[in-house]
Each structure stands twice: as C-alpha cells, then as structure tokens.
Design a protein around this motif. Structure first.
Motif, PDB file in Angstrom:
ATOM      1  N   LEU A 117       0.824  -1.217   0.000  1.00 41.30           N
ATOM      2  CA  LEU A 117       0.000   0.000   0.000  1.00 41.30           C
ATOM      3  C   LEU A 117       0.850   1.257   0.000  1.00 41.30           C
ATOM      4  O   LEU A 117       0.520   2.247  -0.668  1.00 41.30           O
ATOM      5  N   ASN A 118       1.943   1.231   0.740  1.00 42.71           N
ATOM      6  CA  ASN A 118       2.831   2.390   0.754  1.00 42.71           C
ATOM      7  C   ASN A 118       3.384   2.670  -0.634  1.00 42.71           C
ATOM      8  O   ASN A 118       3.475   3.832  -1.055  1.00 42.71           O
ATOM      9  N   MET A 119       3.711   1.604  -1.364  1.00 43.88           N
ATOM     10  CA  MET A 119       4.240   1.781  -2.712  1.00 43.88           C
ATOM     11  C   MET A 119       3.186   2.380  -3.634  1.00 43.88           C
ATOM     12  O   MET A 119       3.479   3.267  -4.446  1.00 43.88           O
ATOM     13  N   LEU A 120       1.953   1.911  -3.497  1.00 41.16           N
ATOM     14  CA  LEU A 120       0.867   2.480  -4.291  1.00 41.16           C
ATOM     15  C   LEU A 120       0.659   3.955  -3.954  1.00 41.16           C
ATOM     16  O   LEU A 120       0.506   4.802  -4.837  1.00 41.16           O
ATOM     17  N   MET A 121       0.674   4.269  -2.674  1.00 42.78           N
ATOM     18  CA  MET A 121       0.419   5.634  -2.244  1.00 42.78           C
ATOM     19  C   MET A 121       1.529   6.599  -2.633  1.00 42.78           C
ATOM     20  O   MET A 121       1.284   7.785  -2.875  1.00 42.78           O
ATOM     21  N   MET A 122       2.758   6.119  -2.722  1.00 41.22           N
ATOM     22  CA  MET A 122       3.861   6.993  -3.116  1.00 41.22           C
ATOM     23  C   MET A 122       3.694   7.503  -4.541  1.00 41.22           C
ATOM     24  O   MET A 122       4.162   8.596  -4.878  1.00 41.22           O
ATOM     25  N   SER A 123       3.012   6.737  -5.373  1.00 41.24           N
ATOM     26  CA  SER A 123       2.685   7.219  -6.720  1.00 41.24           C
ATOM     27  C   SER A 123       1.417   8.070  -6.712  1.00 41.24           C
ATOM     28  O   SER A 123       1.379   9.140  -7.317  1.00 41.24           O
ATOM     29  N   PHE A 124       0.401   7.605  -6.009  1.00 41.52           N
ATOM     30  CA  PHE A 124      -0.881   8.314  -6.042  1.00 41.52           C
ATOM     31  C   PHE A 124      -0.776   9.717  -5.449  1.00 41.52           C
ATOM     32  O   PHE A 124      -1.412  10.644  -5.934  1.00 41.52           O
ATOM     33  N   ILE A 125       0.036   9.894  -4.407  1.00 43.39           N
ATOM     34  CA  ILE A 125       0.124  11.212  -3.780  1.00 43.39           C
ATOM     35  C   ILE A 125       0.726  12.232  -4.732  1.00 43.39           C
ATOM     36  O   ILE A 125       0.434  13.438  -4.637  1.00 43.39           O
ATOM     37  N   SER A 126       1.541  11.775  -5.666  1.00 46.14           N
ATOM     38  CA  SER A 126       2.120  12.691  -6.649  1.00 46.14           C
ATOM     39  C   SER A 126       1.043  13.330  -7.513  1.00 46.14           C
ATOM     40  O   SER A 126       1.158  14.496  -7.910  1.00 46.14           O
ATOM     41  N   MET A 127      -0.023  12.579  -7.793  1.00 44.72           N
ATOM     42  CA  MET A 127      -1.111  13.136  -8.599  1.00 44.72           C
ATOM     43  C   MET A 127      -1.784  14.308  -7.895  1.00 44.72           C
ATOM     44  O   MET A 127      -2.274  15.243  -8.552  1.00 44.72           O
ATOM     45  N   GLY A 128      -1.798  14.288  -6.573  1.00 47.39           N
ATOM     46  CA  GLY A 128      -2.392  15.386  -5.840  1.00 47.39           C
ATOM     47  C   GLY A 128      -1.461  16.572  -5.701  1.00 47.39           C
ATOM     48  O   GLY A 128      -1.790  17.705  -6.079  1.00 47.39           O
ATOM     49  N   ILE A 129      -0.254  16.328  -5.185  1.00 47.79           N
ATOM     50  CA  ILE A 129       0.678  17.415  -4.891  1.00 47.79           C
ATOM     51  C   ILE A 129       1.106  18.149  -6.153  1.00 47.79           C
ATOM     52  O   ILE A 129       1.058  19.388  -6.226  1.00 47.79           O
ATOM     53  N   VAL A 130       1.540  17.407  -7.160  1.00 49.97           N
ATOM     54  CA  VAL A 130       2.096  18.046  -8.357  1.00 49.97           C
ATOM     55  C   VAL A 130       1.023  18.815  -9.123  1.00 49.97           C
ATOM     56  O   VAL A 130       1.293  19.876  -9.687  1.00 49.97           O
ATOM     57  N   THR A 131      -0.196  18.305  -9.135  1.00 50.19           N
ATOM     58  CA  THR A 131      -1.273  19.013  -9.839  1.00 50.19           C
ATOM     59  C   THR A 131      -1.455  20.428  -9.284  1.00 50.19           C
ATOM     60  O   THR A 131      -1.531  21.406 -10.037  1.00 50.19           O
ATOM     61  N   ILE A 132      -1.520  20.551  -7.972  1.00 44.39           N
ATOM     62  CA  ILE A 132      -1.735  21.864  -7.368  1.00 44.39           C
ATOM     63  C   ILE A 132      -0.544  22.789  -7.633  1.00 44.39           C
ATOM     64  O   ILE A 132      -0.714  23.963  -8.008  1.00 44.39           O
ATOM     65  N   LEU A 133       0.665  22.287  -7.463  1.00 42.53           N
ATOM     66  CA  LEU A 133       1.850  23.121  -7.691  1.00 42.53           C
ATOM     67  C   LEU A 133       1.972  23.534  -9.153  1.00 42.53           C
ATOM     68  O   LEU A 133       2.410  24.650  -9.462  1.00 42.53           O
ATOM     69  N   TRP A 134       1.585  22.648 -10.050  1.00 45.08           N
ATOM     70  CA  TRP A 134       1.636  22.954 -11.485  1.00 45.08           C
ATOM     71  C   TRP A 134       0.720  24.133 -11.819  1.00 45.08           C
ATOM     72  O   TRP A 134       1.104  25.030 -12.571  1.00 45.08           O
ATOM     73  N   VAL A 135      -0.467  24.138 -11.258  1.00 45.42           N
ATOM     74  CA  VAL A 135      -1.420  25.211 -11.523  1.00 45.42           C
ATOM     75  C   VAL A 135      -0.944  26.523 -10.900  1.00 45.42           C
ATOM     76  O   VAL A 135      -1.036  27.588 -11.514  1.00 45.42           O
ATOM     77  N   VAL A 136      -0.400  26.449  -9.695  1.00 47.63           N
ATOM     78  CA  VAL A 136      -0.014  27.665  -8.974  1.00 47.63           C
ATOM     79  C   VAL A 136       1.214  28.321  -9.598  1.00 47.63           C
ATOM     80  O   VAL A 136       1.235  29.537  -9.817  1.00 47.63           O
ATOM     81  N   TYR A 137       2.263  27.526  -9.881  1.00 44.56           N
ATOM     82  CA  TYR A 137       3.472  28.145 -10.444  1.00 44.56           C
ATOM     83  C   TYR A 137       4.301  27.228 -11.342  1.00 44.56           C
ATOM     84  O   TYR A 137       5.173  27.691 -12.073  1.00 44.56           O
ATOM     85  N   GLY A 138       4.063  25.923 -11.324  1.00 46.78           N
ATOM     86  CA  GLY A 138       4.926  24.996 -12.045  1.00 46.78           C
ATOM     87  C   GLY A 138       4.940  25.201 -13.547  1.00 46.78           C
ATOM     88  O   GLY A 138       6.010  25.214 -14.171  1.00 46.78           O
ATOM     89  N   PHE A 139       3.761  25.355 -14.144  1.00 48.98           N
ATOM     90  CA  PHE A 139       3.708  25.539 -15.592  1.00 48.98           C
ATOM     91  C   PHE A 139       4.423  26.820 -16.004  1.00 48.98           C
ATOM     92  O   PHE A 139       5.119  26.867 -17.024  1.00 48.98           O
TER      93      PHE A 139
END
Length: 445
Positions: free
Chosen positions: A50-72
């Motif tokens: 489960l930890n391995m699954l979550m280490m990928s899934f959490i990226s979908m949440g964190i990176v999406t928000i940062l991308w919209v705010v300043y990443g792009f």
C-alpha cells in the motif's frame, strides 16, 4: 532582407482533431501513474504494497496543485536567462483564455498544460521505486513538493522551454529521456545514497509478492506510453507522431526480447519480471529517440537498452547502493542509452534533418546529447541528495527500524494490502500442502 510578414490567414487556428487527440494522450499519460503504482506495488513485499501504491498516487495530488499555482509558469513561461521560465498570466491560469493557442500550435494552452502536467506527475513517482520499504510518507510528500520545484520544473524548461539552454543547443529529447527518466533515475541515486539501505539488504529475501500485479502494471505503462510518446509532437499533421507511435512499439518489443535472451544466457530462465522490466527499459530508451530514428534504428535502440539495463540492475549489489526496484538500472541507464544513441542512429528523416554518425552526420549531435545527458544527471543527483539530506536532518526521512521490519503499510497507513482473516488462517500464514500434515508455513512478507 526585409522581415517576412505573417498574414492573418497563415496564423494557426484551433484544430478540433489535434485538440481531441491531445486530450486522449493526456489521459493515457495519466493512467501511467496508477500503472507504475501497480508495477512497483507488485515488486515489493506484502508489508509494503500500500505504501508503494500511495507513493505514486500522492504525486497526482501534490504536483497538480503546484503545477497550476506556479509549475507551468516556471517550466514553460517566458525564458529568464536560459535556466527558468516565468509568465505571470500562467499563475493559476488567470490570464489564459480557453481558446488561446499554445505557441504556434493548433491546440489551446490549457490542453498543452494538461498534457505536460501528466509528465510532471509521473516523474517524481518514478523515483519512489528506489526508496521502497523505508521512507516516511510525510517526508516523501515534502520531498515531491520540493523536488519538482527545484529540479523538475527548471529541467523541463532547459529541455523543452523556448530559450532553455539545452533546447537552444539542439539537444534532442522527444518525450523525456533527459527531463523525465535521467532526471528521476539520478534523483533516485542521490536520495538512496543519503538515506541508506533497507534493513536486511543482501541478507533477507526481498522477492516480489505479486508478479501478476507487476505484469498488469507493465501492461498499463506500455499502453499509456503511446500517449506519452506520440502525443509529444502535439499533433500528427506531418506523420512524425505516427512514426513515434510505431517506434515505441518496436523498441519495447526488441528490448523485452533482448532482456529475456540475456537473462536466459546469464541465469538460465525466462522470467516474467524480466519481461516486464525489459519492456519498460525499451519504453524508456525510445522516449528521447523515437522521433529521430527509423524503425530499424528503433530495433537497435531497444536491443542495446534491453541488454545494458539488464546488466545494470546488478550493479547495486556490486557497489552496495540499495536501489530497491531498479530505478537507476532501468530509468537512468535506459534514459542515458536512448539519449546518446540519437547521436549514432538519427536518420534525418523524422522530427528533424539531424543525422547521426551512422547516417553520415559525424559526432556533432552525439556531443550535444552528451551535454544534455550529463548536465541533467549531475544537477538532479546533487540537488536531490541535498534535498534528502535537509529533510532527513529536520523531520527525518526514514521510518524506525522496528516499523520497517514490522511493515511500513501498518506503520504509515494503518492498513494492510490483503485481509487474510476470512481464509481460515492467521494473517501472514498459508495452509500446509495437505490437511494431513496439520502444519503451517510462514509466508515471506
């Protein structure tokens, strides 16, 4: 000579076909992250699934928000000194109209941003495979946020942003050999050199707990990779995207077969894990090169990558670094191989007229590829190690030894991947081969 005049009729217009194609490709790239989660999740022991699954899934949440705010904006905004971008209109996309087109293409800015977001999501997720079993989930989440800000966004600008130094130098990276795979592989090496080995490394058996899950993940990665690669041309009006699609299939097949052949000669068996790993190695290697090489060149890229990556996964035992799921051996080595082979196999008939050494072009492109490869590798390795060191010295990167031995799933997520309570036996045990024996065997968890 007087400057050319661009008439309104010559300006690009919105293409419904290309826009629809890119939306589909974006969805295909997104499914690669759950595919990666399954691929990695099957490769670890039961207690870390489960930890391995979550280490990928959490990226979908964190990176999406940062991308919209300043990443792009940092990755694809107006160039600032060939190292980073910035366009204030891209912050929160407040200054972007829904029909504003992306930089001379026939798709909206929002579609291009969505497509590139999926790349930004999967890149840090790739790193997680090297860190299996031993990293605090809060520390990993913080690392993702810092890493994409300090490493991924700038490197994406170097390689793909107009004005980025690698882009202007002429480094060829069709879909992410440097920006994604070398970047993630070097980062993985930097972090594991800081946090150290798993408890029991080279002593305890650490076999994959579910090879069917690994194969499922590899299949999803292979499927989604067509969007990853073919979509990176941002349309298919000239056939280059179609060439990349075909080369993706060819190189992946060739690498899988080459890995299996090496494995049979070296170890005496064709394994499912080898087939899955070989396919991923081929996908990695063709990612930077598939728009520049011919189909025959794609076979060569796949075979070379399959063999070299299969050889490279054993280096961790020789040099003593604990790359849990072979991120360095597959993604770093595969990315380097695919990127450098452009200097030999570029045909001059794909994405550009650049020709490699074997097509009469000399070594000029090879040296450009070397500049891009080793600059990204060095920067990501050092920056990632520094980030891991700072996190480790503040909130700590690793779980305790007792938590690691007992199982990181229970310690970090208060869950287990499989519920054995209804099977008639205790969790972690399986029935004996025959009821008459009346004994139980401990399952390696």
């Amino acid at each position: 000579m007087a400057p050319a005049i661009t008439l309104a009729a010559d300006a690009p217009t919105l293409s419904a076909a290309n826009t629809g194609f890119m939306l589909i490709c974006s969805a295909l790239v997104l499914i690669m992250t759950p595919g990666l989660a399954f691929f990695y999740g099957g490769m670890v022991r039961v207690k870390s699934t489960l930890n391995m699954l979550m280490m990928s899934f959490i990226s979908m949440g964190i990176v999406t928000i940062l991308w919209v705010v300043y990443g792009f904006s940092l990755a694809f905004g107006t160039d600032k000194g060939s190292l980073i971008g910035w366009t204030s209109d891209y912050v929160g996309f407040g200054g972007v109209g829904i029909t504003d087109l992306w930089d001379g293409y026939t798709i909206p800015i929002t579609v291009f941003a969505a497509f590139q977001l999926m790349f930004a999501i999967i890149t840090p997720a790739l790193i997680s495979g090297a860190l299996a079993d031993r990293v605090k989930f809060t520390a990993w989440s913080l690392f993702i946020a810092l890493w994409v800000t300090v490493v991924y966004f700038p490197v994406a600008h170097w390689v793909w942003g107009t004005g980025g130094w690698a882009f202007e130098l002429g480094v060829i990276d069709f879909a992410g050999g440097t920006a994604v795979h070398i970047n993630a592989g070097a980062a993985a090496l930097g972090v594991i050199l800081v946090i150290g080995k798993r408890v029991g490394f080279k002593k305890d058996p650490m076999r994959p707990h579910s090879l069917p899950l690994v194969m499922l993940g590899a299949g999803l990665l292979w499927f989604g990779w067509f969007g990853f690669n073919a979509g990176s041309w941002l349309g298919n009006d000239d056939g280059v995207g179609a060439l990349m699609f075909l080369n993706t299939q060819i190189a992946t097949a060739a690498a899988m077969l080459a890995w299996l052949a090496y494995e049979k000669i070296r170890h005496g068996a064709f394994t499912t894990l080898g087939a899955a790993s070989g396919a991923v190695a081929g996908l990695v290697a063709i990612t930077p090169s598939g728009g520049a090489v011919s189909p025959l060149g794609a076979i060569a890229v796949g075979v070379i990558a399959g063999v070299l990556c299969a050889m490279a996964v054993g280096l961790k035992y020789k040099f003593g670094y604990d790359d849990s799921l072979d991120v360095v051996g597959v993604h770093l080595v595969g990315g380097v191989v695919g990127s450098l082979l452009i200097g030999f196999f570029a045909s001059g008939k794909g994405q550009s007229d650049v020709e490699g050494l074997f097509y009469g072009g000399g070594l000029d492109q090879f040296w450009k590829q070397c500049a891009g490869v080793f600059a990204v590798l060095g920067y990501s390795l050092v920056a990632s190690a520094i980030l891991a060191f700072l996190i480790d010295k503040t909130i700590g990167m690793r779980v305790s030894e007792d938590e690691e031995v007992a199982g990181i799933d229970q310690a970090e997520h208060a869950e287990t991947a499989y519920d054995f309570s209804g099977t008639g036996g205790g969790a972690g045990f399986t029935s004996s081969p025959t009821p008459a024996e009346g004994t139980a065997k401990k399952v390696d968890a």
